[in-house]
Enzyme design. Structure first.
Site, PDB file in Angstrom:
ATOM      1  N   GLY A 104       1.611 -10.916   7.289  1.00  0.00           N
ATOM      2  CA  GLY A 104       1.823  -9.476   7.156  1.00  0.00           C
ATOM      3  C   GLY A 104       1.381  -8.738   8.414  1.00  0.00           C
ATOM      4  O   GLY A 104       2.031  -7.773   8.848  1.00  0.00           O
ATOM      5  N   THR A 122       8.731 -22.291  16.743  1.00  0.00           N
ATOM      6  CA  THR A 122       9.330 -23.216  15.777  1.00  0.00           C
ATOM      7  C   THR A 122       8.993 -22.768  14.362  1.00  0.00           C
ATOM      8  O   THR A 122       7.841 -22.440  14.059  1.00  0.00           O
ATOM      9  CB  THR A 122       8.818 -24.647  16.041  1.00  0.00           C
ATOM     10  OG1 THR A 122       9.169 -24.978  17.383  1.00  0.00           O
ATOM     11  CG2 THR A 122       9.438 -25.649  15.085  1.00  0.00           C
ATOM     12  N   CYS A 128     -10.969  -8.025   4.322  1.00  0.00           N
ATOM     13  CA  CYS A 128     -11.106  -8.048   5.779  1.00  0.00           C
ATOM     14  C   CYS A 128     -12.328  -7.265   6.238  1.00  0.00           C
ATOM     15  O   CYS A 128     -12.827  -7.487   7.316  1.00  0.00           O
ATOM     16  CB  CYS A 128      -9.863  -7.465   6.432  1.00  0.00           C
ATOM     17  SG  CYS A 128      -8.379  -8.215   5.817  1.00  0.00           S
TER      18      CYS A 128
HETATM   19  N1  PLP Z   1      -1.218  -5.078   4.791  1.00  0.00           N
HETATM   20  C1  PLP Z   1      -1.820  -5.007   3.610  1.00  0.00           C
HETATM   21  C2  PLP Z   1      -1.628  -3.793   2.758  1.00  0.00           C
HETATM   22  C3  PLP Z   1      -2.629  -6.048   3.157  1.00  0.00           C
HETATM   23  O1  PLP Z   1      -3.235  -5.964   1.980  1.00  0.00           O
HETATM   24  C4  PLP Z   1      -2.788  -7.182   3.992  1.00  0.00           C
HETATM   25  C5  PLP Z   1      -3.683  -8.284   3.585  1.00  0.00           C
HETATM   26  O2  PLP Z   1      -4.635  -8.098   2.856  1.00  0.00           O
HETATM   27  C6  PLP Z   1      -2.113  -7.224   5.223  1.00  0.00           C
HETATM   28  C7  PLP Z   1      -1.336  -6.150   5.592  1.00  0.00           C
HETATM   29  C8  PLP Z   1      -2.229  -8.397   6.136  1.00  0.00           C
HETATM   30  O3  PLP Z   1      -1.484  -9.482   5.663  1.00  0.00           O
HETATM   31  P1  PLP Z   1      -1.773 -10.948   6.226  1.00  0.00           P
HETATM   32  O4  PLP Z   1      -3.055 -11.389   5.619  1.00  0.00           O
HETATM   33  O5  PLP Z   1      -0.611 -11.769   5.771  1.00  0.00           O
HETATM   34  O6  PLP Z   1      -1.830 -10.832   7.704  1.00  0.00           O
END
Ligand code: PLP
Length: 389
Positions: free
Chosen positions: A71, A236, A324
């Site tokens: 993401g 890849t 995070c």
């Molecule tokens: N955006 C949102 C709203 C999220 O909740 C998250 C992950 O918690 C991300 C982005 C990031 O996704 P990824 O962990 O796949 O990088």
């Protein structure tokens, strides 16, 4: 003791059917899809099948889907694409409650000289639409606003925002990492230019994501190298995970309505039970426009981390703020932006359910929580009544 996993906004269990579909591509079918020989080349077809399944979930065209690594990469790519598309424009509009994948990247661009507007939210976590309208100007390259908040589950009016931006020459990106697989999304009618998603939030594995890019505009790749993904994302392909994401999307499509209703019933039961059994508890965020699986609850006068540690002893997994940022002991930027009082921010816990959550698991949480809260409040220097802030 069985683990009770109520932290599905952090990551989800890989669905056993997803895993089964992936395994051959982690073992015997290890070829490179770009190879000329059949052993590798046959995988190309599997990637296209996965793309079609994901497109189907979003009601998009398969050519509009680009596979990424996560993401975060999708978010960064979308933002950079907007800036490359509008090289003379220097203004980005976002919100104060975005995930760090957007927020920290915006701050990074701010340090490089771009002008960033961080829109406020109200005490329910709802966006100030008037402020959005007032912030738009001729210099605006991009509006990037999340579909649903990862901490509170509050869902933003993406449709209304898209309507506001239509025909203004401003790109609109939404980080739908928490929404895809939980809410129906129809990109035929929803006029966003770009949308990010992540496999591990919808029962596919970690390390796979996708970016939807509406047909018609130019696209500037962020990761530059080989010609994979029609030269839109080099590297890849993560074949097994792409196949897993395709399967997860097909499963989500089947589960969406029924599952969402069942999950929200369990979430509501959890909330009602906690409100009824623990004093000084509040739900954070707009409870009407919310993801079906999420509740963010503040237990006043206790530290969220202490609650998590006690829950951990019962093998119950939840989260305080976003995964995070937890560990940093920084109070949640989302709850602070909503003006949640200090005592409530510090005692906030996010429970996020999934289609694997059972009624017995919710009952178990309801059984242990009142005792945990009572005990911690007795121990806390901020104990009820002693707080003078
Ligand atoms: N955006 C949102 C709203 C999220 O909740 C998250 C992950 O918690 C991300 C982005 C990031 O996704 P990824 O962990 O796949 O990088």
């Amino acid at each position: 003791m069985q683990t009770i996993y109520l932290d599905n906004n952090a990551t989800t269990r890989t669905d056993p059917d997803v895993l089964a579909e992936m395994l051959p591509y982690l073992a015997d079918l290890y070829g490179n899809p770009s190879s000329m020989h059949t052993f590798g080349g046959q995988l190309h077809k599997k990637i296209e099948e996965a793309r079609a399944k994901l497109a189907d979930l979003l009601k998009a065209d398969p050519s509009e889907i680009i596979f990424t690594s996560c993401g975060t990469e999708s978010d960064n790519t979308a933002i950079m694409n907007a800036l490359e598309t509008h090289p003379r424009k220097r203004h980005i509009i976002t919100t104060r409650v975005e995930h760090p994948a957007v927020l920290n990247f915006s701050q990074h661009l701010g340090r490089k000289g771009y002008r960033i507007t961080y829109l406020p939210v109200n005490d329910a976590g709802r966006l100030d639409m008037e402020m959005l309208t007032r912030s738009l100007d001729d210099d605006t390259a991009l509006v990037t606003i999340m579909f649903a908040n990862n901490e509170t589950g509050v869902v933003f009016p993406i449709d209304e925002i898209a309507g506001l931006l239509e025909g203004r020459g401003i790109l609109f990106h939404t980080d739908a990492v928490q929404a895809v697989g939980k809410l129906p999304i129809d990109l035929n009618t929803l006029k966003v230019d770009m949308l990010s998603l992540s496999g591990h939030k919808l029962h596919a594995p970690k390390g796979i994501g996708a970016l939807y890019v509406r047909r018609g505009g130019r696209f500037y790749p962020y990761i530059i190298g080989g010609h994979q993904e029609m030269s839109r994302r080099a590297g890849t392909e993560n074949v097994a995970s792409i196949i897993g994401l395709g399967k997860a999307a097909a499963l989500a499509r089947g589960f969406l309505t029924e599952e969402a209703a069942a999950v929200s019933r369990l979430r509501d039961r959890l909330e009602a039970g906690l409100l009824g059994s623990c004093p000084d508890v509040r739900i954070n965020g707009d409870t009407k426009n919310r993801l079906p699986n999420t509740t963010n609850i503040s237990f006043e006068y206790v530290e969220g981390e202490a609650i998590l540690l006690r829950l951990n002893e019962y093998q119950i997994c939840a989260s305080s703020g976003s995964a995070c940022t937890s560990g940093s002991l920084e109070p949640s930027h989302v709850l602070r932006a909503m003006g949640v009082p200090y005592t409530a921010v510090h005692g906030s816990i996010r429970f996020s359910l999934s289609r694997f959550t059972t009624g017995e698991e919710i009952d178990r949480v309801l059984q242990v929580m009142p005792g945990i809260i009572r005990e911690l409040r007795q121990l806390s220097p901020f104990g009820r009544g002693s707080l003078t802030l």
